[in-house]
Design an enzyme around this catalytic site. Sequence first.
Site, mmCIF file in Angstrom:
data_model
loop_
_atom_site.group_PDB
_atom_site.id
_atom_site.type_symbol
_atom_site.label_atom_id
_atom_site.label_comp_id
_atom_site.label_asym_id
_atom_site.label_seq_id
_atom_site.Cartn_x
_atom_site.Cartn_y
_atom_site.Cartn_z
ATOM 1 N N LYS A 1 -17.421 -0.018 5.891
ATOM 2 C CA LYS A 1 -18.004 -1.093 5.115
ATOM 3 C C LYS A 1 -19.486 -1.097 4.975
ATOM 4 O O LYS A 1 -19.884 -1.158 3.915
ATOM 5 C CB LYS A 1 -17.449 -2.474 5.549
ATOM 6 C CG LYS A 1 -18.113 -3.539 4.580
ATOM 7 C CD LYS A 1 -17.388 -4.885 4.585
ATOM 8 C CE LYS A 1 -17.536 -5.709 3.492
ATOM 9 N NZ LYS A 1 -16.880 -7.141 3.659
ATOM 10 N N GLU B 1 0.861 -1.352 -0.076
ATOM 11 C CA GLU B 1 0.173 -0.068 -0.015
ATOM 12 C C GLU B 1 0.762 1.185 0.096
ATOM 13 O O GLU B 1 0.611 2.090 -0.473
ATOM 14 C CB GLU B 1 -0.812 -0.038 1.104
ATOM 15 C CG GLU B 1 -2.205 -0.968 1.092
ATOM 16 C CD GLU B 1 -1.970 -2.269 1.634
ATOM 17 O OE1 GLU B 1 -0.655 -2.658 2.021
ATOM 18 O OE2 GLU B 1 -2.640 -3.073 1.969
ATOM 19 N N PHE C 1 -11.949 -6.599 14.138
ATOM 20 C CA PHE C 1 -10.811 -7.312 13.226
ATOM 21 C C PHE C 1 -10.508 -6.147 12.193
ATOM 22 O O PHE C 1 -11.338 -5.570 11.373
ATOM 23 C CB PHE C 1 -11.371 -8.192 12.489
ATOM 24 C CG PHE C 1 -10.329 -9.036 11.401
ATOM 25 C CD1 PHE C 1 -9.041 -9.341 11.959
ATOM 26 C CD2 PHE C 1 -10.775 -8.827 10.107
ATOM 27 C CE1 PHE C 1 -8.164 -9.997 11.051
ATOM 28 C CE2 PHE C 1 -9.768 -9.341 9.228
ATOM 29 C CZ PHE C 1 -8.361 -9.951 9.703
ATOM 30 N N GLN C 2 -9.143 -5.844 12.214
ATOM 31 C CA GLN C 2 -8.498 -4.836 11.198
ATOM 32 C C GLN C 2 -9.384 -3.434 11.460
ATOM 33 O O GLN C 2 -9.200 -2.699 10.403
ATOM 34 C CB GLN C 2 -8.618 -5.264 9.802
ATOM 35 C CG GLN C 2 -7.959 -6.636 9.540
ATOM 36 C CD GLN C 2 -7.713 -6.840 7.862
ATOM 37 O OE1 GLN C 2 -8.549 -6.653 7.429
ATOM 38 N NE2 GLN C 2 -6.723 -7.535 7.853
ATOM 39 N N MET D 1 24.388 8.336 2.125
ATOM 40 C CA MET D 1 24.129 9.484 3.381
ATOM 41 C C MET D 1 24.663 9.425 4.550
ATOM 42 O O MET D 1 25.150 10.257 5.175
ATOM 43 C CB MET D 1 22.985 10.038 3.037
ATOM 44 C CG MET D 1 22.518 11.409 3.424
ATOM 45 S SD MET D 1 23.769 12.883 2.861
ATOM 46 C CE MET D 1 22.875 13.098 1.280
HETATM 47 C C1 LIG Z 1 18.625 14.115 2.195
HETATM 48 C C2 LIG Z 1 17.913 15.448 1.845
HETATM 49 C C3 LIG Z 1 18.902 16.591 1.641
HETATM 50 C C4 LIG Z 1 18.201 17.700 1.468
HETATM 51 N N1 LIG Z 1 18.807 19.008 1.008
HETATM 52 C C5 LIG Z 1 18.233 19.926 0.677
HETATM 53 C C6 LIG Z 1 18.955 20.884 0.232
HETATM 54 O O1 LIG Z 1 20.358 21.262 0.069
HETATM 55 N N2 LIG Z 1 18.552 22.057 -0.455
HETATM 56 C C7 LIG Z 1 16.923 22.049 -0.288
HETATM 57 O O2 LIG Z 1 16.454 23.090 -0.855
HETATM 58 N N3 LIG Z 1 16.390 21.443 0.171
HETATM 59 C C8 LIG Z 1 16.931 20.026 0.382
HETATM 60 N N4 LIG Z 1 16.189 18.920 1.257
HETATM 61 C C9 LIG Z 1 14.535 19.173 1.010
HETATM 62 C C10 LIG Z 1 14.263 19.988 2.531
HETATM 63 O O3 LIG Z 1 14.052 19.241 3.192
HETATM 64 C C11 LIG Z 1 12.771 20.586 2.092
HETATM 65 O O4 LIG Z 1 11.953 19.736 1.621
HETATM 66 C C12 LIG Z 1 12.747 21.674 0.724
HETATM 67 O O5 LIG Z 1 13.823 22.499 0.970
HETATM 68 C C13 LIG Z 1 11.479 22.424 1.067
HETATM 69 O O6 LIG Z 1 11.272 23.155 -0.457
HETATM 70 P P1 LIG Z 1 10.514 24.402 -0.482
HETATM 71 O O7 LIG Z 1 10.954 25.508 0.583
HETATM 72 O O8 LIG Z 1 10.544 24.820 -2.098
HETATM 73 O O9 LIG Z 1 9.280 24.150 0.194
HETATM 74 P P2 LIG Z 1 8.030 23.114 -0.188
HETATM 75 O O10 LIG Z 1 7.985 22.017 0.664
HETATM 76 O O11 LIG Z 1 7.983 22.596 -1.824
HETATM 77 O O12 LIG Z 1 6.682 24.124 -0.026
HETATM 78 C C14 LIG Z 1 6.161 24.926 -0.763
HETATM 79 C C15 LIG Z 1 5.579 26.148 -0.240
HETATM 80 O O13 LIG Z 1 4.909 26.944 -1.382
HETATM 81 C C16 LIG Z 1 3.463 27.194 -0.582
HETATM 82 N N5 LIG Z 1 2.891 27.109 -1.967
HETATM 83 C C17 LIG Z 1 1.965 25.878 -2.374
HETATM 84 N N6 LIG Z 1 1.244 26.193 -3.469
HETATM 85 C C18 LIG Z 1 1.509 27.633 -3.818
HETATM 86 C C19 LIG Z 1 1.018 28.161 -4.608
HETATM 87 N N7 LIG Z 1 0.159 28.025 -5.498
HETATM 88 N N8 LIG Z 1 0.970 29.623 -4.354
HETATM 89 C C20 LIG Z 1 1.996 30.069 -3.567
HETATM 90 N N9 LIG Z 1 2.524 29.344 -2.470
HETATM 91 C C21 LIG Z 1 2.429 27.906 -2.569
HETATM 92 C C22 LIG Z 1 3.314 26.330 0.245
HETATM 93 O O14 LIG Z 1 2.456 26.786 1.205
HETATM 94 C C23 LIG Z 1 4.864 25.910 0.969
HETATM 95 O O15 LIG Z 1 4.945 27.008 2.000
HETATM 96 C C24 LIG Z 1 16.834 17.867 1.518
HETATM 97 C C25 LIG Z 1 16.033 16.772 1.604
HETATM 98 C C26 LIG Z 1 16.656 15.467 2.005
HETATM 99 C C27 LIG Z 1 15.739 14.281 2.165
HETATM 100 C C1 LIG Z 2 12.530 5.163 5.336
HETATM 101 C C2 LIG Z 2 13.782 5.843 5.788
HETATM 102 N N1 LIG Z 2 14.797 5.316 6.580
HETATM 103 C C3 LIG Z 2 15.965 5.991 6.994
HETATM 104 C C4 LIG Z 2 16.258 7.071 6.439
HETATM 105 C C5 LIG Z 2 17.520 7.510 6.776
HETATM 106 N N2 LIG Z 2 18.450 7.694 5.497
HETATM 107 C C6 LIG Z 2 18.545 8.934 4.877
HETATM 108 S S1 LIG Z 2 19.717 8.468 3.372
HETATM 109 C C7 LIG Z 2 19.954 6.911 3.674
HETATM 110 C C8 LIG Z 2 20.970 6.304 3.134
HETATM 111 C C9 LIG Z 2 20.337 5.774 1.686
HETATM 112 O O1 LIG Z 2 21.070 4.683 1.226
HETATM 113 P P1 LIG Z 2 21.014 4.394 -0.522
HETATM 114 O O2 LIG Z 2 19.434 4.401 -0.875
HETATM 115 O O3 LIG Z 2 21.808 3.513 -0.709
HETATM 116 O O4 LIG Z 2 21.393 5.985 -1.078
HETATM 117 P P2 LIG Z 2 22.876 6.654 -0.948
HETATM 118 O O5 LIG Z 2 22.962 7.554 -0.070
HETATM 119 O O6 LIG Z 2 24.013 5.409 -0.841
HETATM 120 O O7 LIG Z 2 23.186 7.172 -2.209
HETATM 121 C C10 LIG Z 2 19.153 6.517 5.116
HETATM 122 C C11 LIG Z 2 19.198 5.341 5.807
HETATM 123 C C12 LIG Z 2 15.266 7.623 5.571
HETATM 124 N N3 LIG Z 2 15.690 8.662 4.841
HETATM 125 N N4 LIG Z 2 14.093 6.855 5.253
#
Ligand SMILES: Cc1cc2nc3c(=O)[nH]c(=O)nc-3n(C[C@H](O)[C@H](O)[C@H](O)COP(=O)(O)OP(=O)(O)OC[C@H]3O[C@@H](n4cnc5c(N)ncnc54)[C@H](O)[C@@H]3O)c2cc1C
Ligand SMILES: Cc1ncc(C[n+]2csc(CCOP(=O)(O)OP(=O)(O)O)c2C)c(N)n1
Lengths: 588, 163
Positions: free
Chosen positions: A162, A50, A112-113, A478
């Site tokens: 249901k 799911e 159940f469920q 990472m």
């Molecule tokens: C491993 C990892 C590393 C990351 N590193 C980075 C990084 O280096 N740099 C980075 O930028 N992010 C990074 N992120 C992502 C970060 O965590 C955030 O998800 C991201 O920065 C949020 O993006 P955003 O500010 O564009 O907001 P979003 O989450 O896209 O939010 C959108 C905003 O726009 C508004 N909005 C939506 N629709 C409209 C509309 N029609 N008109 C006006 N406003 C609207 C919403 O209200 C909200 O405030 C990383 C994530 C991971 C998992």
């Molecule tokens: C469901 C979930 N569990 C744990 C994490 C923490 N986490 C972030 S990046 C990462 C490693 C991802 O490994 P891989 O898919 O091999 O990517 P790589 O960083 O090696 O490119 C982990 C465990 C997560 N983001 N999501």
Amino acid sequence: MQISGAEILVRCLQEEGVEFLFGYPGGAVLEIYDAIFRQEKFKHVLVRHEQAAVHAADAYSRSSDKVGVALVTSGPGATNAVTGIATAYMDSIPMVVISGQVATPAIGLDAFQEVDMVGITRPCVKHNFLVKDVNDIADTIKKAFYIAKSGRPGPVVVDIPKDVTQQRAEFHYPESVHIRSYVPATRGHPGQIKKAINLLLEAKRPYIYVGGGAVQGNAAAEVTELVKSLGLPCTNTLMGLGAYPGSDPQFLGMLGMHGTYEANMAMQYCDVLIAVGARFDDRVISVPSHFLSQPKKIIHIDVDPSSISKRVKVDVPIVGDVKHVLREMLDILRQSGQKPDAQHLANWWKQIEEWRGHNSLLYTPSTELIKPQYVVEKLYEITGGKAIVASDVGQHQMWAAQYYKFDSPKQWLNSGGLGTMGFGLPAAMGAQLANPDATVACITGEGSIQMNIQELSTCKQYHTPVKIVALNNRYLGMVRQWQEFFYGTRYSESYMDALPDFVKVAEAYGHVGFKIENPSDVEPVLREAFGPALKERLVFLDFRTDQSENVFPMIQNGKGLDQMDLPPHMRDVQQVPFENNRDYGNMC
Amino acid sequence: MRHILSILLENEAGALSRVVGLFSARAYNIDSLTVSTTEDPTLSRMTIVTHGSDEVIEQITKQLNKLIEVVKVIDLNESEHIEREMMLIKVRATGKDREEMKRMADIFRGRIIDVTEKTYTIELTGTSDKLGAFIEAIDRAVILETVRTGASGIGRGERVLKI
Ligand SMILES: Cc1cc2nc3c(=O)[nH]c(=O)nc-3n(C[C@H](O)[C@H](O)[C@H](O)COP(=O)(O)OP(=O)(O)OC[C@H]3O[C@@H](n4cnc5c(N)ncnc54)[C@H](O)[C@@H]3O)c2cc1C
Ligand SMILES: Cc1ncc(C[n+]2csc(CCOP(=O)(O)OP(=O)(O)O)c2C)c(N)n1
Ligand SMILES: [Mg+2]
């Protein structure tokens, strides 16, 4: 004529123009599945878990203008869906999730469920409903779609017991919805818009920071026009990639934790910042006080007032839809014909070019080891920059964001806010169904892909010929990178041992697989995988990449935007001029 | 700072838990909460007493407004308002304490609404501060039980919170 609640539901989905329903059956939704069996207007996609149904529906929304829909049974079906719902919620993705519930007389009896789905999902949905009366189904579904896609988009859960799906009622689908307590903003305040324009015109170092709101709000054209007409430097968040063309010279790259040197320095040292549908996330601006230690005026356009002045107090808040607000700004600018001061702007660009000259994304090529960055660069070339790229979470996600230059919105699909490993493959599948003619690639890691690898089976059944580009570094890369930097290279549980043979896995599911170990094979294999011969096949590319590669630049927790860890070739650059010279105003 | 928020919300199952869930999920404080239906049976009126910095209160207000079932939110602190809370307090009332308790209840304009040989139950209405002051004023040892409603608030003058 009276029809069953299940039939009403199916009719509602048809009225909403639903094309695909991603789901998985079970006791509480059998009546609904029977109604699905007896209709032909939309197609049901039977996933293998799911969570994947919800990611696929989510990516169906992300990669189109429509609203993805998922259907799950009560109990474990519902709880399996929760990660997918939270993923969509954090990234503000419109979606409707229908969950079965035990019959109303059984609710609360530990049946159940039975799980309290409305209770469980309350903190991670835009809204949710429990439908207790068959006469409310149509109204509720209409509201669910409306709420999901209007204002700040988000997932909506509709939990249907249901017995309600078995009871009978007349079907009437409402033509419009009015919810007195929910009136999302569209137009921005004219006075605020004027103020914003004046600030931008007076700026010496203007900067535009564009986020996911511009992608979701279909405002890429308006963003581009504003950037071009004012000559602004532009950056995108991870969620905003594609809202401004990634290959354009006015684009400084992504900003934030793994943003480019120039994008982050400009963020810190601009004097007027306009934030467009971006929410000053902690992975973007890091520490608010450090970010604000360089004085700047901030304009913030966001449809959700609670995104404004949440982490950073702004000077000109504009509550409204990005597209509307930017159009109004552009109209005024066009009429007045005013531009920012050319000399100031030229000086600012000179500084930016100096920053950009360091080429913070430069990496050391190798003839022995496959560099992950190289794979993404080649993928970009070979797909002509036109592929829809779905990603998982980890280092590979950051390399994809850094090295694939997205020119169009809705081309880049990833879990930014929740960072959900396992998102990539089901997302690629959902995007392929929404865009049957597009080339869809899934950039993943050997860790992430295994979180929803069972969907290879769904891909086979529904002929979604996505191309899986696994950057297999045999590490939870990472995590390993953080352990290298912050935990004295103690690689606690970040090594992926006993990996399956992904080529055989792909083959077992009826797909094509390649294992690539030599840099010289990267390009030819990519060409083959994306070539005409394999166009209709799902191809799993297992790239054995350099295990020790790290993502740069990187901003450590607690550090500021101008305090990046830079790649080896930039170690002596550091952010010197500014550490000692906070009075940056004198430099331009 | 302490703030009193008045909220009009749809009188629907689950609306209350959405509000309460929001406060716990986002780590906001609830000092007290009261809720009941209004003259319009489709609407409930809630008063929440909370505290926090201006930024936090601004976020609370915005987040509350974001809930689909919330129709209107006002921060009563922004203008003149009236605040009332009711307390029922059961005290030991024997010997010379009996006379003293009666006197204290009178001073605070409380009413004795239930009497036994050994106890009084006093009803007291006022600002939360006043109820606190009463508790401070009497001997802790005689208090058997207290129950407070939490504050309700309404704007002063002709200003009304309506849809
Ligand atoms: C491993 C990892 C590393 C990351 N590193 C980075 C990084 O280096 N740099 C980075 O930028 N992010 C990074 N992120 C992502 C970060 O965590 C955030 O998800 C991201 O920065 C949020 O993006 P955003 O500010 O564009 O907001 P979003 O989450 O896209 O939010 C959108 C905003 O726009 C508004 N909005 C939506 N629709 C409209 C509309 N029609 N008109 C006006 N406003 C609207 C919403 O209200 C909200 O405030 C990383 C994530 C991971 C998992
Ligand atoms: C469901 C979930 N569990 C744990 C994490 C923490 N986490 C972030 S990046 C990462 C490693 C991802 O490994 P891989 O898919 O091999 O990517 P790589 O960083 O090696 O490119 C982990 C465990 C997560 N983001 N999501
Ligand atoms: Mg890995």
